[in-house]
Design a protein around this motif. Structure first.
Motif, short mmCIF file in Angstrom:
data_model
loop_
_atom_site.label_atom_id
_atom_site.label_comp_id
_atom_site.label_asym_id
_atom_site.label_seq_id
_atom_site.Cartn_x
_atom_site.Cartn_y
_atom_site.Cartn_z
N THR A 168 0.78 -1.03 0.09
CA THR A 168 0.03 0.02 0.10
C THR A 168 0.81 1.33 0.03
O THR A 168 0.64 2.42 -0.84
CB THR A 168 -0.97 0.05 1.36
N ILE A 169 1.77 1.20 0.63
CA ILE A 169 2.93 2.38 0.69
C ILE A 169 3.33 2.57 -0.62
O ILE A 169 3.53 3.57 -1.33
CB ILE A 169 4.05 2.09 1.72
N TRP A 170 3.75 1.33 -1.20
CA TRP A 170 4.34 1.32 -2.67
C TRP A 170 3.12 2.31 -3.54
O TRP A 170 3.45 3.30 -4.54
CB TRP A 170 4.84 0.05 -3.30
N ARG A 171 2.09 1.75 -3.51
CA ARG A 171 0.84 2.24 -4.27
C ARG A 171 0.94 3.74 -4.10
O ARG A 171 0.55 4.38 -5.25
CB ARG A 171 -0.47 1.57 -3.97
N HIS A 172 0.66 4.08 -2.80
CA HIS A 172 0.31 5.55 -2.43
C HIS A 172 1.45 6.48 -2.91
O HIS A 172 1.23 7.51 -3.32
CB HIS A 172 -0.14 6.03 -1.52
#
Length: 292
Positions: A168-172
């Motif tokens: 999720t951190i990568w995505r955002h």
């Protein structure tokens, strides 16, 4: 503009966008969770975004297009508020840190990435609940948001709510870096608006292009995150728990194109959605500056 006004404006912009575009998010999730190609999975595989909508309406009813909307609605206010408020907060901080009088393209990207990381920590758990509710295989398993939360806790433990946090951190980080970084550059290229209508058009075009660029960058971690968060431990150990490991596995087993499953509904949502976000946020903050 004070932080609480930025927070409120971001919240209003976010909820406006999600109410308009949510069915595309459901279609995106269904496509991302398909393992293999649409031609190799038999009759149960969705063939396209239109096939997703047609079959959901025919087999499950039109209300299923909004299944799982409560978690994102509940978190949409802080999520979008943090997106814009954190971006507006990090910008002057980085300008001071790097001794820059004005925001530059690299600083705009860095600011967006930092805002995205901040946002990801807030949204990871609600995203997990949303994915569980949207997945077709869970249609009869969870009766609603609270039932989903209760069963995940009872069957998998509290730590399960952090599944997919790293992805999720990568995505955002990738989406916000691409979105805010490209908006900065696009606005420099577009003719300067001389009227309010012209400013509205510039903001929408810049936001839509920024949303498309952000989506192109962050679809692979979104695919990995979605599969991690939907994994049921009863089926055995998870094949991967991080973005890079998941991306390698999916590319090896299904091909690189599988990392872009769900791209069409995602870009249809977040392209125009990015424009809606920027236009609504600009209008609300302008109103606040004038009346408060």
């Amino acid at each position: 503009l004070p932080f609480h006004f930025q927070f409120a404006a971001g919240a209003i912009a976010g909820v406006s966008e999600i109410l308009c575009m949510y069915p595309l998010d459901v279609a995106k999730t269904r496509l991302m969770l398909q393992v293999g190609s649409s031609g190799s999975g038999g009759g149960d595989q969705y063939k396209s975004i239109f096939d997703v909508f047609r079959r959901i309406i025919a087999e499950e009813g039109p209300t299923r297009l909004y299944r799982g909307i409560l978690p994102p609605i509940m978190v949409e206010a802080p999520k979008r508020a943090i997106k814009f408020a954190a971006n507006d907060t990090y910008a002057p901080m980085f300008k001071q840190l790097f001794n820059q009088e004005k925001l530059t393209q690299p600083l705009a990207i860095l600011t967006g990435v930092s805002a995205g990381i901040t946002e990801a920590v807030i949204v990871a758990t609600p995203e997990l609940v949303k994915i569980r509710l949207q997945a077709k295989e869970n249609a009869g398993r969870y009766q609603g948001t609270l039932d989903c939360v209760r069963k995940i806790y009872a069957e998998e433990g509290a730590r399960a709510f952090a599944n997919g946090l790293e992805a999720t951190i990568w995505r955002h980080a990738l989406w916000n870096g691409g979105y805010f970084g490209s908006i900065f550059g696009i606005k420099q290229l577009l003719p300067k608006a001389e009227t309010k209508r012209g400013e509205l058009a510039v903001n929408f075009v810049a936001g839509a292009i920024g949303g498309t660029i952000g989506t192109s960058l962050n679809t692979p971690p979104d695919v990995v995150k979605t599969r991690i968060q939907n994994h049921n431990p009863a089926k055995g150990p998870a094949p991967y728990t991080t973005f890079l490991a998941g991306a390698r596995t999916i590319a090896r087993e299904e091909g690189v194109r599988a990392l872009y499953k769900g791209y069409v509904p995602k870009v249809l949502r977040l392209g125009p959605g990015g424009g809606i976000l920027l236009v609504v946020y600009d209008h609300v903050t302008t109103y606040m500056r004038t009346h408060f």
